[in-house]
Motif scaffolding. Sequence first.
Motif, PDB file in Angstrom:
ATOM      1  N   PHE A   1       0.825  -1.211   0.000  1.00  0.00           N
ATOM      2  CA  PHE A   1       0.000   0.000   0.000  1.00  0.00           C
ATOM      3  C   PHE A   1       0.855   1.255   0.000  1.00  0.00           C
ATOM      4  O   PHE A   1       0.685   2.131  -0.835  1.00  0.00           O
ATOM      5  N   LEU A   2       1.780   1.353   0.927  1.00  0.00           N
ATOM      6  CA  LEU A   2       2.549   2.588   1.091  1.00  0.00           C
ATOM      7  C   LEU A   2       3.433   2.891  -0.111  1.00  0.00           C
ATOM      8  O   LEU A   2       3.747   4.054  -0.372  1.00  0.00           O
ATOM      9  N   ASP A   3       3.798   1.871  -0.872  1.00  0.00           N
ATOM     10  CA  ASP A   3       4.643   2.119  -2.039  1.00  0.00           C
ATOM     11  C   ASP A   3       3.894   2.807  -3.175  1.00  0.00           C
ATOM     12  O   ASP A   3       4.479   3.150  -4.195  1.00  0.00           O
ATOM     13  N   ASN A   4       2.611   3.056  -2.986  1.00  0.00           N
ATOM     14  CA  ASN A   4       1.824   3.793  -3.973  1.00  0.00           C
ATOM     15  C   ASN A   4       1.973   5.310  -3.842  1.00  0.00           C
ATOM     16  O   ASN A   4       1.436   6.045  -4.670  1.00  0.00           O
ATOM     17  N   PHE A   5       2.667   5.773  -2.803  1.00  0.00           N
ATOM     18  CA  PHE A   5       2.687   7.195  -2.493  1.00  0.00           C
ATOM     19  C   PHE A   5       4.080   7.799  -2.605  1.00  0.00           C
ATOM     20  O   PHE A   5       5.087   7.103  -2.453  1.00  0.00           O
ATOM     21  N   THR A   6       4.097   9.102  -2.803  1.00  0.00           N
ATOM     22  CA  THR A   6       5.357   9.837  -2.846  1.00  0.00           C
ATOM     23  C   THR A   6       5.899  10.008  -1.431  1.00  0.00           C
ATOM     24  O   THR A   6       5.166   9.868  -0.446  1.00  0.00           O
ATOM     25  N   ALA A   7       7.166  10.348  -1.352  1.00  0.00           N
ATOM     26  CA  ALA A   7       7.794  10.586  -0.044  1.00  0.00           C
ATOM     27  C   ALA A   7       7.090  11.716   0.701  1.00  0.00           C
ATOM     28  O   ALA A   7       6.903  11.639   1.920  1.00  0.00           O
ATOM     29  N   ASP A   8       6.682  12.767  -0.003  1.00  0.00           N
ATOM     30  CA  ASP A   8       5.975  13.878   0.650  1.00  0.00           C
ATOM     31  C   ASP A   8       4.657  13.417   1.264  1.00  0.00           C
ATOM     32  O   ASP A   8       4.329  13.785   2.390  1.00  0.00           O
ATOM     33  N   THR A   9       3.915  12.608   0.535  1.00  0.00           N
ATOM     34  CA  THR A   9       2.644  12.095   1.056  1.00  0.00           C
ATOM     35  C   THR A   9       2.890  11.192   2.262  1.00  0.00           C
ATOM     36  O   THR A   9       2.180  11.269   3.267  1.00  0.00           O
ATOM     37  N   LEU A  10       3.915  10.360   2.197  1.00  0.00           N
ATOM     38  CA  LEU A  10       4.221   9.454   3.305  1.00  0.00           C
ATOM     39  C   LEU A  10       4.635  10.198   4.559  1.00  0.00           C
ATOM     40  O   LEU A  10       4.314   9.770   5.671  1.00  0.00           O
ATOM     41  N   ARG A  11       5.321  11.329   4.399  1.00  0.00           N
ATOM     42  CA  ARG A  11       5.727  12.120   5.574  1.00  0.00           C
ATOM     43  C   ARG A  11       4.514  12.630   6.345  1.00  0.00           C
ATOM     44  O   ARG A  11       4.595  12.871   7.543  1.00  0.00           O
ATOM     45  N   GLN A  12       3.382  12.769   5.680  1.00  0.00           N
ATOM     46  CA  GLN A  12       2.152  13.176   6.357  1.00  0.00           C
ATOM     47  C   GLN A  12       1.323  11.973   6.794  1.00  0.00           C
ATOM     48  O   GLN A  12       0.755  11.954   7.884  1.00  0.00           O
TER      49      GLN A  12
END
Length: 164
Positions: A114-125
Amino acid sequence: MARGYDRLAGVYEGLEHLSFGPQLQRARHIGSLAQSQHILILGEGDGRFLAELLALNSHARIDCVDLSRAMLAKAARRSGNPPQVRFIHADATDHRVLDRCLARDYDAVVTLFFLDNFTADTLRQLVPTLAARLRPGGVWLQSDFRLPERGWRRWRAHRCCCSA
């Protein structure tokens, strides 16, 4: 992204098995959730993990969040649509939706592929937001794809996953 997963819902299991064999299902280490009573699953997909989880731990209350209506419908059918599972059609990156729909006291959070679908910026939030919903001592079951550092496996992974 939801439209893509809506289109794939009917063939997702077959495509996964064709691409990776049983490896992804093995990576879903379900046994760590045997004692969890309140579980949040993000991006469940077609319901295979949920069905196995319910077979292992039929008393858990589960909130299952997915952006794809088709995947949620498939997960509900596969699991028998049990009363202790809430199927929530929502964007996990929308904090307002999460605040309105989700509890703040999960024993376990599940983010499989799941988390690999997102950018680093999105993951930081997103990651701190999810961590704040996990009780102290809770379990975060996480598995994702990783791009190999070098060699033919890196070339293959990049061509399969990054060229779409």
